[in-house]
Write a protein that holds these residues in place. Structure first.
Motif, short mmCIF file in Angstrom:
data_model
loop_
_atom_site.label_atom_id
_atom_site.label_comp_id
_atom_site.label_asym_id
_atom_site.label_seq_id
_atom_site.Cartn_x
_atom_site.Cartn_y
_atom_site.Cartn_z
N ILE A 275 0.83 -1.20 0.00
CA ILE A 275 0.00 0.00 0.00
C ILE A 275 0.87 1.25 0.00
CG2 ILE A 275 -1.71 1.29 1.33
CD1 ILE A 275 -2.81 -1.37 2.30
N PHE A 276 1.90 1.27 0.83
CA PHE A 276 2.80 2.43 0.87
C PHE A 276 3.52 2.62 -0.47
CE2 PHE A 276 3.53 2.59 5.75
CZ PHE A 276 2.22 2.99 5.89
N ALA A 277 3.97 1.52 -1.08
CA ALA A 277 4.67 1.62 -2.36
C ALA A 277 3.74 2.17 -3.44
CB ALA A 277 5.22 0.25 -2.77
N SER A 278 2.49 1.70 -3.46
CA SER A 278 1.52 2.20 -4.44
C SER A 278 1.22 3.67 -4.21
CB SER A 278 0.23 1.38 -4.36
OG SER A 278 0.48 0.02 -4.64
N ALA A 279 1.19 4.09 -2.94
CA ALA A 279 0.95 5.50 -2.64
C ALA A 279 2.10 6.38 -3.15
CB ALA A 279 0.78 5.69 -1.13
N MET A 280 3.33 5.88 -3.06
CA MET A 280 4.46 6.65 -3.56
C MET A 280 4.46 6.72 -5.08
SD MET A 280 6.12 7.79 -0.98
CE MET A 280 7.65 8.29 -1.78
N LEU A 281 4.05 5.65 -5.73
CA LEU A 281 4.10 5.61 -7.19
C LEU A 281 2.96 6.35 -7.86
CD1 LEU A 281 5.30 1.95 -7.79
CD2 LEU A 281 6.54 4.06 -8.25
N ILE A 282 2.05 6.90 -7.05
CA ILE A 282 1.02 7.75 -7.65
C ILE A 282 1.57 9.14 -7.92
CG2 ILE A 282 0.01 8.72 -5.56
CD1 ILE A 282 -2.71 8.39 -6.77
N ILE A 283 2.71 9.48 -7.30
CA ILE A 283 3.30 10.80 -7.50
C ILE A 283 3.66 11.04 -8.96
CG2 ILE A 283 5.26 12.28 -6.89
CD1 ILE A 283 5.24 11.02 -4.13
N PRO A 284 4.32 10.08 -9.68
CA PRO A 284 4.56 10.32 -11.12
C PRO A 284 3.28 10.56 -11.91
CG PRO A 284 5.91 8.50 -10.35
CD PRO A 284 4.97 8.84 -9.23
N ASN A 285 2.19 9.89 -11.52
CA ASN A 285 0.92 10.09 -12.21
C ASN A 285 0.43 11.52 -12.02
OD1 ASN A 285 -1.46 9.59 -13.59
ND2 ASN A 285 -2.48 8.71 -11.82
N LEU A 286 0.57 12.04 -10.79
CA LEU A 286 0.17 13.43 -10.53
C LEU A 286 1.06 14.40 -11.29
CD1 LEU A 286 -0.49 13.21 -6.68
CD2 LEU A 286 -2.17 13.11 -8.54
N ILE A 287 2.36 14.10 -11.37
CA ILE A 287 3.29 14.97 -12.13
C ILE A 287 2.91 14.97 -13.61
CG2 ILE A 287 5.68 15.28 -12.84
CD1 ILE A 287 6.53 14.16 -10.14
N GLN A 288 2.54 13.79 -14.11
CA GLN A 288 2.16 13.71 -15.52
C GLN A 288 0.95 14.58 -15.82
OE1 GLN A 288 0.74 9.89 -16.69
NE2 GLN A 288 0.35 10.48 -18.81
N GLN A 289 -0.05 14.53 -14.94
CA GLN A 289 -1.24 15.35 -15.16
C GLN A 289 -0.93 16.83 -15.04
OE1 GLN A 289 -4.26 14.00 -12.45
NE2 GLN A 289 -4.35 11.93 -13.30
N GLY A 290 0.00 17.19 -14.14
CA GLY A 290 0.33 18.60 -13.97
C GLY A 290 1.23 19.16 -15.06
N THR A 291 1.98 18.31 -15.76
CA THR A 291 2.92 18.79 -16.81
C THR A 291 2.43 18.45 -18.21
OG1 THR A 291 4.18 16.71 -16.63
CG2 THR A 291 4.89 18.56 -15.25
N ALA A 292 1.18 18.05 -18.34
CA ALA A 292 0.67 17.65 -19.66
C ALA A 292 0.73 18.80 -20.66
CB ALA A 292 -0.76 17.13 -19.53
N THR A 293 0.47 20.02 -20.19
CA THR A 293 0.49 21.18 -21.10
C THR A 293 1.77 21.99 -20.99
OG1 THR A 293 -0.69 22.46 -19.41
CG2 THR A 293 -2.03 21.34 -21.10
N ARG A 294 2.36 22.07 -19.79
CA ARG A 294 3.55 22.90 -19.59
C ARG A 294 4.82 22.21 -20.03
NH1 ARG A 294 2.28 25.31 -13.50
NH2 ARG A 294 0.26 26.26 -14.04
N ALA A 295 4.93 20.91 -19.78
CA ALA A 295 6.14 20.15 -20.16
C ALA A 295 5.71 18.84 -20.80
CB ALA A 295 7.02 19.92 -18.94
N PRO A 296 5.30 18.87 -22.04
CA PRO A 296 4.79 17.64 -22.68
C PRO A 296 5.84 16.54 -22.78
CG PRO A 296 5.08 19.41 -24.29
CD PRO A 296 5.25 20.02 -22.95
N GLY A 297 7.13 16.91 -22.84
CA GLY A 297 8.17 15.90 -22.91
C GLY A 297 8.24 15.07 -21.64
N VAL A 298 8.18 15.75 -20.50
CA VAL A 298 8.20 15.05 -19.21
C VAL A 298 6.96 14.18 -19.07
CG1 VAL A 298 8.18 15.35 -16.71
CG2 VAL A 298 9.59 16.85 -18.14
N SER A 299 5.82 14.74 -19.44
CA SER A 299 4.57 13.99 -19.35
C SER A 299 4.60 12.75 -20.24
CB SER A 299 3.39 14.88 -19.73
OG SER A 299 2.18 14.16 -19.70
N SER A 300 5.16 12.89 -21.44
CA SER A 300 5.24 11.75 -22.35
C SER A 300 6.19 10.68 -21.82
CB SER A 300 5.70 12.23 -23.73
OG SER A 300 5.87 11.14 -24.61
N TRP A 301 7.32 11.10 -21.22
CA TRP A 301 8.27 10.13 -20.67
C TRP A 301 7.65 9.34 -19.53
CZ3 TRP A 301 10.77 8.95 -16.14
CH2 TRP A 301 11.89 8.12 -16.23
#
Length: 443
Positions: A275-301
């Motif tokens: 559960i803790f590991a899954s909670a930590m790995l949701i952070i990249p998902n949140l970063i992807q949603q936040g950088t979808a328009t500002r940093a599309p390269g990071v979001s795509s990676w």
């Protein structure tokens, strides 16, 4: 297991307990089909698949995917319990309170309830804001705004409080641990729908070698269940001898030189590291949603390499599980404290000097068992992802975490039933088996 449940129905008292438990679980499942006001369940279900959202939805029986009134359910209570449990070993006031017997336990439970409601309010606010961020997740006639968020948060907090009440009533009056049974019922409730979706997948492409894949899929599930049962009950028994007499559980003094053992489980942490590991790995998902328009390269990676089922995602998840397993076990199992308790009680491990050498000996054993426990959890987490990719059966959410919860709760409930059957001492109740043997030895 089935014989124990069958025999329990022959005792009126146990029969009432089982029926009461089933009725409360039915009430919980009924509430799980009532959506939260203002939510478009069909649109939201696609956003809660995979990662931590998928894990929460699986544990809650799909409640999160449709955001029912029990969407969060017992998850805030579980999180609060873990936090309070960890704080009990580090904060002297809570540690002192835990040693005060029944009254101390009641106060800690009360603190846990308050923490669960507070945490649930925060989590409900997060999910409500997430739903309001996308108008497509809102039902017809509802507009994003403070009023909508307030309605959703109040509904979820009420659902959390009612779910906690159901779990406590089952524990006090029914059979088994109420919170664990609620989680298990939610996981099992998803299986009929997923089996139906799997059947539709097979019918949609009859030319594919589905029979071989399905047989392999079921075989892996059965092997996983057998492995869970074996590891769940596996423990290292450290022999302990008491040099002087001490009080027994029933008020009888135990003679000097009596030998017993200290059990140390292989999987001490349960599913908490996952559960803790899954909670930590949701952070990249949140970063992807936040950088979808500002940093599309990071979001795509991130979308390419750090999504559920990708090799890098699996490797990071495995490392996090290892780290959290050792961290949790180090907090839960304190060799110094246990060594001190053994010395105060006049106990010692044969061949090991009391005090620091005993603590080091127990610490070495705990570290080795933590390694095998972490490997076991990694296999349970990674194997379903690999099996689903190989077989192509993605409609059935084969989760090692879910199976671990179901098997663990079933074994614990069975032990409670066996204990209650033994206490009642019904002669001739069971013609043969382990329970009858215990009754004969006690009489």
């Amino acid at each position: 297991m089935l014989r124990a449940f069958r025999d329990a129905f022959r005792i009126p008292d146990l029969q009432r307990k089982i029926v009461f438990t089933l009725l409360l679980l039915a009430v919980y499942r009924l509430g799980s089909s009532i959506p939260t006001p203002g939510v478009n369940s069909a649109a939201l279900s696609n956003a809660t698949s995979g990662g931590l959202f998928g894990l929460i939805s699986m544990i809650s029986g799909g409640n999160l995917s449709q955001f029912s009134i029990f969407a969060l359910g017992v998850l805030p209570y579980i999180t609060a319990s873990i936090v309070i449990q960890l704080l009990t070993t580090t904060l002297p006031p809570l540690e002192k309170l835990s040693k005060e017997g029944e009254e101390g336990r009641k106060k800690i439970n009360q603190y846990t309830r308050y923490a669960a409601v507070a945490l649930g309010t925060f989590q409900a606010g997060f999910f409500a804001a997430f739903i309001n961020s996308n108008p497509s997740y809102l039902a017809v006639g509802w507009e994003p705004g403070l009023f909508t968020i307030l309605v959703m948060v109040l509904t979820q907090v009420a659902g959390i409080a009612f779910t906690m009440w159901i779990g406590e009533r089952i524990t006090e009056v029914g059979v088994g641990n109420g919170i664990s049974l609620i989680i298990t019922s939610g996981i099992i409730a998803m299986y009929p729908r997923e089996i139906g979706l799997t059947a539709q997948l097979i019918r949609s492409d009859p030319d594919a070698p589905w029979l071989l894949r399905l047989v392999a899929f079921v075989a892996v599930i059965l092997v996983t269940i057998a492995g869970i049962v074996y590891v769940y009950q596996a423990e290292r028994r450290v022999p302990v001898t008491y040099a002087r007499a001490r009080g027994g559980a029933a008020g009888q003094a135990r003679s000097a030189g009596q030998a017993t053992w200290l059990p140390i489980k292989v999987n001490q942490a349960g599913v908490i590291p996952v559960i803790f590991a899954s909670a930590m790995l949701i952070i990249p998902n949140l970063i992807q949603q936040g950088t979808a328009t500002r940093a599309p390269g990071v979001s795509s990676w991130i979308a390419t390499y750090l999504t559920f089922g990708q090799p890098l995602y699996i490797a990071l998840e495995a490392l996090l599980i290892f780290g959290f397993t050792y961290l949790y076990n180090s907090v839960q199992f304190d060799p110094k404290r246990i060594a001190e308790q053994l010395r105060e009680a006049g106990g010692f491990i044969p061949g090991v000097r009391p005090g620091t050498p005993t603590a080091e000996f127990l610490g070495t054993i705990s570290s080795r068992l933590s390694l095998w426990g972490a490997i076991f959890l990694v296999i349970l987490t990674v194997m379903p992802q690999l099996v689903q990719r190989w077989t192509g059966i993605t409609t059935f959410q084969f989760s090692g975490t879910g199976l671990l919860i179901i098997v663990g709760v079933a074994l614990e409930t069975l032990k409670q039933l066996e204990a209650q059957l033994t206490v009642r001492r019904y002669d001739g109740f069971i013609s043969k088996g382990r329970i009858r043997g215990r009754m004969n030895r006690d009489s």
